[in-house]
Design a protein around this motif. Structure first.
Motif, PDB file in Angstrom:
ATOM      1  N   LEU A  59       0.821  -0.629  -0.087  1.00 11.33           N
ATOM      2  CA  LEU A  59      -0.454  -0.162  -0.020  1.00 11.33           C
ATOM      3  C   LEU A  59       1.015   1.326   0.063  1.00 11.33           C
ATOM      4  N   THR A  60       1.457   1.241   0.471  1.00  9.30           N
ATOM      5  CA  THR A  60       3.625   2.523   0.879  1.00  9.30           C
ATOM      6  C   THR A  60       4.029   2.345   0.769  1.00  9.30           C
ATOM      7  N   SER A  61       4.981   2.762  -0.114  1.00  6.38           N
ATOM      8  CA  SER A  61       7.094   3.188  -0.226  1.00  6.38           C
ATOM      9  C   SER A  61       6.817   3.513   2.154  1.00  6.38           C
ATOM     10  N   PRO A  62       8.424   2.763   1.598  1.00  4.76           N
ATOM     11  CA  PRO A  62       8.688   3.130   2.997  1.00  4.76           C
ATOM     12  C   PRO A  62       8.191   4.859   3.320  1.00  4.76           C
ATOM     13  N   GLU A  63       9.252   5.621   2.392  1.00  6.99           N
ATOM     14  CA  GLU A  63       8.761   6.972   2.718  1.00  6.99           C
ATOM     15  C   GLU A  63       7.212   7.518   2.611  1.00  6.99           C
ATOM     16  N   ASP A  64       6.716   6.900   2.190  1.00  8.09           N
ATOM     17  CA  ASP A  64       5.187   7.294   2.727  1.00  8.09           C
ATOM     18  C   ASP A  64       4.230   6.663   3.803  1.00  8.09           C
ATOM     19  N   ARG A  65       4.893   5.477   4.196  1.00 11.00           N
ATOM     20  CA  ARG A  65       5.018   4.764   5.700  1.00 11.00           C
ATOM     21  C   ARG A  65       5.077   5.882   6.944  1.00 11.00           C
ATOM     22  N   ALA A  66       6.592   6.318   6.752  1.00 10.08           N
ATOM     23  CA  ALA A  66       7.079   7.162   8.031  1.00 10.08           C
ATOM     24  C   ALA A  66       6.092   8.708   7.750  1.00 10.08           C
ATOM     25  N   ASP A  67       6.659   9.172   7.008  1.00 10.51           N
ATOM     26  CA  ASP A  67       5.194  10.531   6.624  1.00 10.51           C
ATOM     27  C   ASP A  67       3.844   9.964   7.174  1.00 10.51           C
ATOM     28  N   LEU A  68       3.855   8.925   7.131  1.00  9.18           N
ATOM     29  CA  LEU A  68       1.761   8.576   7.924  1.00  9.18           C
ATOM     30  C   LEU A  68       2.132   8.677   9.261  1.00  9.18           C
ATOM     31  N   MET A  69       3.037   7.660   9.061  1.00 10.06           N
ATOM     32  CA  MET A  69       3.304   7.176  10.697  1.00 10.06           C
ATOM     33  C   MET A  69       3.815   8.800  11.743  1.00 10.06           C
ATOM     34  N   ARG A  70       4.368  10.264  11.156  1.00 14.08           N
ATOM     35  CA  ARG A  70       4.847  11.032  11.628  1.00 14.08           C
ATOM     36  C   ARG A  70       3.244  12.302  11.594  1.00 14.08           C
ATOM     37  N   LYS A  71       3.291  11.708  10.503  1.00 11.85           N
ATOM     38  CA  LYS A  71       1.803  12.999  10.739  1.00 11.85           C
ATOM     39  C   LYS A  71       0.284  12.599  11.501  1.00 11.85           C
ATOM     40  N   TYR A  72       0.198  11.844  11.532  1.00 15.17           N
ATOM     41  CA  TYR A  72      -1.152  11.419  12.482  1.00 15.17           C
ATOM     42  C   TYR A  72      -0.313  10.725  13.758  1.00 15.17           C
ATOM     43  N   TYR A  73       0.060  10.211  13.873  1.00 16.04           N
ATOM     44  CA  TYR A  73       0.389   9.278  15.496  1.00 16.04           C
ATOM     45  C   TYR A  73       1.772  10.108  16.354  1.00 16.04           C
ATOM     46  N   GLY A  74       2.870  10.769  15.602  1.00  6.98           N
ATOM     47  CA  GLY A  74       3.267  11.835  16.174  1.00  6.98           C
ATOM     48  C   GLY A  74       4.545  10.614  16.784  1.00  6.98           C
ATOM     49  N   ILE A  75       5.036   9.916  15.494  1.00 12.25           N
ATOM     50  CA  ILE A  75       6.289   9.168  15.645  1.00 12.25           C
ATOM     51  C   ILE A  75       7.759   9.848  15.743  1.00 12.25           C
ATOM     52  N   GLN A  76       8.877  10.176  16.041  1.00 10.68           N
ATOM     53  CA  GLN A  76       9.895  10.929  15.562  1.00 10.68           C
ATOM     54  C   GLN A  76      10.524  10.738  15.156  1.00 10.68           C
ATOM     55  N   ASP A  77      10.894   9.420  15.092  1.00 11.63           N
ATOM     56  CA  ASP A  77      11.879   8.304  14.729  1.00 11.63           C
ATOM     57  C   ASP A  77      11.747   7.095  13.726  1.00 11.63           C
ATOM     58  N   VAL A  78      10.989   7.405  12.758  1.00 10.55           N
ATOM     59  CA  VAL A  78      11.168   5.666  12.086  1.00 10.55           C
ATOM     60  C   VAL A  78      12.579   5.438  11.662  1.00 10.55           C
ATOM     61  N   ILE A  79      12.625   4.109  12.123  1.00 12.77           N
ATOM     62  CA  ILE A  79      13.873   3.396  11.800  1.00 12.77           C
ATOM     63  C   ILE A  79      13.860   2.557  10.733  1.00 12.77           C
ATOM     64  N   VAL A  80      13.538   2.034   9.597  1.00  8.83           N
ATOM     65  CA  VAL A  80      13.891   1.358   8.214  1.00  8.83           C
ATOM     66  C   VAL A  80      14.962   0.876   7.798  1.00  8.83           C
ATOM     67  N   GLU A  81      15.533  -0.055   8.133  1.00 13.98           N
ATOM     68  CA  GLU A  81      16.958  -1.351   8.110  1.00 13.98           C
ATOM     69  C   GLU A  81      16.526  -1.941   7.025  1.00 13.98           C
ATOM     70  N   PRO A  82      17.764  -2.508   5.883  1.00  9.72           N
ATOM     71  CA  PRO A  82      17.160  -2.922   4.969  1.00  9.72           C
ATOM     72  C   PRO A  82      16.939  -4.459   5.823  1.00  9.72           C
ATOM     73  N   PHE A  83      16.467  -5.652   4.697  1.00  6.89           N
ATOM     74  CA  PHE A  83      15.924  -6.755   5.150  1.00  6.89           C
ATOM     75  C   PHE A  83      16.771  -7.905   4.621  1.00  6.89           C
ATOM     76  N   THR A  84      17.987  -7.773   5.321  1.00  8.27           N
ATOM     77  CA  THR A  84      18.841  -8.239   4.169  1.00  8.27           C
ATOM     78  C   THR A  84      19.304 -10.122   4.415  1.00  8.27           C
ATOM     79  N   PRO A  85      19.983 -10.695   3.336  1.00 12.56           N
ATOM     80  CA  PRO A  85      19.978 -12.021   4.304  1.00 12.56           C
ATOM     81  C   PRO A  85      20.276 -12.483   5.572  1.00 12.56           C
ATOM     82  N   ALA A  86      21.376 -11.538   5.552  1.00  6.46           N
ATOM     83  CA  ALA A  86      21.687 -11.909   6.966  1.00  6.46           C
ATOM     84  C   ALA A  86      20.985 -11.430   8.424  1.00  6.46           C
ATOM     85  N   ARG A  87      20.455 -10.337   8.088  1.00  5.33           N
ATOM     86  CA  ARG A  87      19.032  -9.550   8.912  1.00  5.33           C
ATOM     87  C   ARG A  87      17.868 -11.345   8.761  1.00  5.33           C
TER      88      ARG A  87
END
Length: 301
Positions: A59-87
């Protein structure tokens, strides 16, 4: 330097819907009580994309997810990590202790009833709660959220959006379905109709709403909001190709938006896309859709 203290919501948060809202509100509440930073931890791409080896429509790109969290719920830090084979191979306890607590400074974690983490998803809400208790870290597990007897989920909302049921999708999202992009030059169809046009490209792996015409709003970089009629499809009256376009005709606006980052909010499906016998017939229909859009927002301010 002293490490930042964080209260962290855990999940993928595609769409940032009403089920996620319960996590976000609890995260913001605990952060306020403890003087910590309200945060969210998420991955890109979706873990299933890496595990199954095929892209997952979102439904959303990482950027849009972060924008929605900040806009509607006041989440200040949105940490987006790459999901790698090591992870993917990281043991659940190591992810919890080393990544979330030691590296990110988590003093409290908030997760949903179905949250799984670590190698083969072996970490689960019960283990999360027990281990946090053992380590002196706060933890909340949020129960499932239901509407109309249906569990609120990204999967269900994706189906609604793909079918053009945008008003119902918005009920489950808790906010308008939103896409964003930097405006690129299109075929200038809007200019010939008397409306400025914005063309959006879908971000990678973001699913397209059903083809058709929608009542939308466009939010500009300066925060100004304008009503728009938006066509999702291949523009059969103008083009013979099959290239999907998302083209918004902005009502009651004059100016050039080329290069601006805009957000487009979808509110109502007006009609299916169809081929008109002439450009004049298309123009008349777009004018009718503009009236429908103004009427819709007048009735739903």
């Amino acid at each position: 330097m002293e490490q930042k203290k964080r209260v962290i919501a855990l999940g993928f948060f595609d769409g940032v819907h009403n089920g996620h809202a319960a996590l976000m509100r609890r995260t913001a509440q605990v952060a306020k009580e403890t003087g910590a930073t309200p945060s969210a931890f998420t991955f890109d791409p979706h873990p299933q994309t890496v595990i199954l080896g095929r892209p997952m429509p979102l439904l959303t790109s990482p950027e849009d997810r972060a924008d929605l969290m900040r806009k509607y719920y006041g989440i200040q830090d949105v940490i987006v990590e790459p999901f790698t084979p090591a992870r993917m191979k990281q043991p659940w306890r190591e992810f919890l202790v080393d990544t979330l607590i030691k590296d990110l400074g988590a003093i409290h974690l908030v997760a949903g009833h179905d949250y799984h983490f670590g190698y083969k998803g072996e970490g689960n809400p019960q283990l999360l709660k027990e281990t946090c208790q053992e380590l002196g870290v706060g933890c909340d597990i949020i129960p499932r959220v239901e509407q109309d007897g249906i569990t609120v989920s990204s999967t269900y909302i994706r189906t609604l959006v793909a079918q053009g049921e945008i008003e119902r999708a918005n009920e489950f999202l808790g906010h308008p379905y939103t896409l964003s992009d930097r405006v690129s030059h299109g075929k200038k169809l809007g200019t010939t109709l008397g409306f400025p046009t914005v063309n959006l490209k879908l971000k990678e792996n973001v699913l397209s709403p059903a083809k058709g015409v929608y009542a939308t709003k466009v939010i500009l970089e300066n925060g100004d909001t304008h009503l728009a009629v938006t066509n999702v499809g291949t523009r059969p009256t103008i083009d013979d190709g099959n290239q999907l376009t998302i083209e918004g005709f902005i009502l009651d606006f004059h100016g050039d938006l080329y290069g601006q980052k805009i957000q487009m909010e979808f509110y109502k499906y007006l009609r299916e896309e169809r081929k008109f016998p002439s450009f004049e017939a298309l123009t008349a229909e777009v004018m009718h859709n503009a009236d429908q859009t103004r009427d819709y927002f007048a009735q739903n301010p």
